[in-house]
Scaffold this active site. Structure first.
Site, mmCIF file in Angstrom:
data_model
loop_
_atom_site.group_PDB
_atom_site.id
_atom_site.type_symbol
_atom_site.label_atom_id
_atom_site.label_comp_id
_atom_site.label_asym_id
_atom_site.label_seq_id
_atom_site.Cartn_x
_atom_site.Cartn_y
_atom_site.Cartn_z
ATOM 1 N N ALA A 171 2.681 2.310 -0.748
ATOM 2 C CA ALA A 171 1.391 2.060 -0.076
ATOM 3 C C ALA A 171 0.277 2.844 -0.772
ATOM 4 O O ALA A 171 -0.830 2.341 -0.951
ATOM 5 C CB ALA A 171 1.498 2.491 1.380
ATOM 6 N N CYS A 172 0.581 4.042 -1.224
ATOM 7 C CA CYS A 172 -0.475 4.870 -1.820
ATOM 8 C C CYS A 172 -0.838 4.358 -3.206
ATOM 9 O O CYS A 172 -1.752 4.856 -3.831
ATOM 10 C CB CYS A 172 -0.090 6.334 -1.838
#
Ligand SMILES: O=C(O)CC[SeH]
Length: 428
Positions: free
Chosen positions: A370-371
């Protein structure tokens, strides 16, 4: 204009009804009991835990119970648990401690024995090339700032695992830390942390050399497979709440911090957490973390077998629908994989992962961490490091199931993918 707003509204209006979340490696919702524990602490345990009257005592009691529960989940003692804001802080604290450990050990050696192996150069850190950014970027900055030398041991392109012999081969006299994640967030591959620690333990017996500290980032493993810090043989183990249905808070397991294992604070302040991590405690979040840890300790085998059977069903359905158009990016000979992670690519020039996901009506998942979601549409460096060909990695979908994922969810997601692939192939 209105058309655009209508489109967005229409798109999001769909989300509220029938979207299916399959991105549990990115983050998890909170269990109802966890929300209950948090709201009760917000309501009744607002006191400062350091205050000597009832309001403070209630808060302190909750914190200590949570500490016990977190320790039990990872096979440690209550004193081994230091609460942090999350995994990123815990990982940064480990690398900070390792550099300080190197400096303090070498200064002590110079004053007493006049020398110690490895103290001439800079501290040397060994890690893998598939770590989460909260290890990778910390190590890179230490290296760029000339504060440490770092070896990023590449994972095998056959097993997608970091191989024990390669880690041992990277050891130098000035090696002060080895940090390897317990399980990778994109492939789900489980790393041979226990074997690494066993080999290093015998190295550490030779007292003329600097002690090599051992850390694993267990963020993706907790709540999915059994994690026992003392069995693994690590000095440090990172705990991340929002991967096992706890709130956004974390902890660092340290084997008897300050006595058996060095721990050098990054922050100074009011003395909380035995001065290892000062700051007035976030009682409600700590309460939530403790409750979630208690649930993992009580139900892990049930969670694990449900996720495993759901993932296997997902893989069967994907294979049945896509046949030889599907490539599994989380199947490696000889490597164990997390029970909930299924990284797949549907082969085809118009089926990039981001394009498929943005056209799916129901599936909510990711192409990778996600990052890294802002890394545009480049294929994941983690998959490339594992030997996945570029055009296959570009089509990757990271599907990660959770405790509540059902076979009906799987059927709906596979149908959604089938329709989306058909649409995208017709469009071109
Ligand atoms: O999504 C993940 O893999 C973890 C949060 Se960057």
């Amino acid at each position: 204009g209105h058309a655009f707003t209508d489109h967005i509204f229409h798109h999001y209006s769909e989300i509220n009804t029938d979207r299916i979340y399959m991105d549990y490696n990115a983050t998890t919702p909170l269990e109802p009991e966890v929300i209950q524990a948090i709201s009760e602490a917000l309501q009744d345990a607002w006191g400062n835990p350091s205050s000597n009257y009832i309001a403070g005592a209630k808060a302190k009691a909750i914190i200590n119970q949570s500490r016990e529960n977190v320790a039990r989940m990872v096979g440690g003692k209550a004193e081994d648990v230091i609460f942090t804001s999350g995994g990123t802080e815990a990982n940064n604290l480990v690398l900070h401690t390792a550099v300080e450990h190197f400096r303090k050990s070498c200064r002590a050696a110079e004053q007493h024995e006049g020398h110690q192996n490895g103290c001439s150069g800079r501290p040397h850190i060994i890690t893998s090339n598939v770590e989460h950014d909260s290890i990778k970027l910390v190590a890179e900055h230490l290296q760029m700032d000339g504060k440490a030398d770092v070896t990023f041991v590449p994972v095998s392109k056959v097993t997608a695992r970091v191989e024990v012999d390669d880690v041992i081969a990277a050891v130098r006299p000035n090696t002060c830390l080895i940090s390897v994640m317990l399980a990778n967030n994109e492939t789900g591959v489980i790393m041979p942390v226990r074997e690494i620690c066993q080999r290093i333990k015998s190295l550490n017996k030779r007292h003329e050399r600097l002690r090599i500290l051992l850390h694993t980032d267990a963020a993706q493993a907790l709540g999915k497979i059994r994690v026992d810090a003392s069995e693994l043989g690590v000095d440090y183990l990172t705990i991340v709440g929002h991967k096992f249905y706890a709130p956004r808070i974390g902890a660092l397991y340290v084997n008897s911090p300050g006595t058996k294992t060095p721990l050098h604070p990054m922050l100074f302040g009011g003395g909380q957490e035995r001065n290892f991590r000062p700051g007035t405690e976030n009682t409600p979040m700590i309460a939530g973390l403790g409750k979630a840890a208690e649930l993992v300790t009580s139900h892990l085998s049930e969670y694990e077998s449900h996720m495993q059977s759901t993932k296997l069903y997902l893989e069967e359905q994907l294979r049945a629908v896509f046949k030889d158009k599907i490539h599994f990016n989380s199947h490696y000979p000889g490597s164990d994989i997390l029970p909930n992670t299924c990284n797949v690519s549907i082969l085809g020039p118009t089926l990039q992962g981001w394009r498929v996901l943005s056209n799916c009506r129901r599936l909510l998942a990711s192409v990778g961490a996600a990052c890294h979601s802002d890394s545009g549409n480049r294929p994941s460096h983690i998959l490339l490091s594992c030997g996945v060909p570029s055009e296959v990695a570009a089509n990757a979908l990271r599907l990660s199931v959770g405790r509540g994922t059902t076979e009906a969810d799987v059927d709906a997601v596979v149908e959604d993918l089938r329709e989306t692939v058909q649409l995208l192939e017709e469009m071109n």
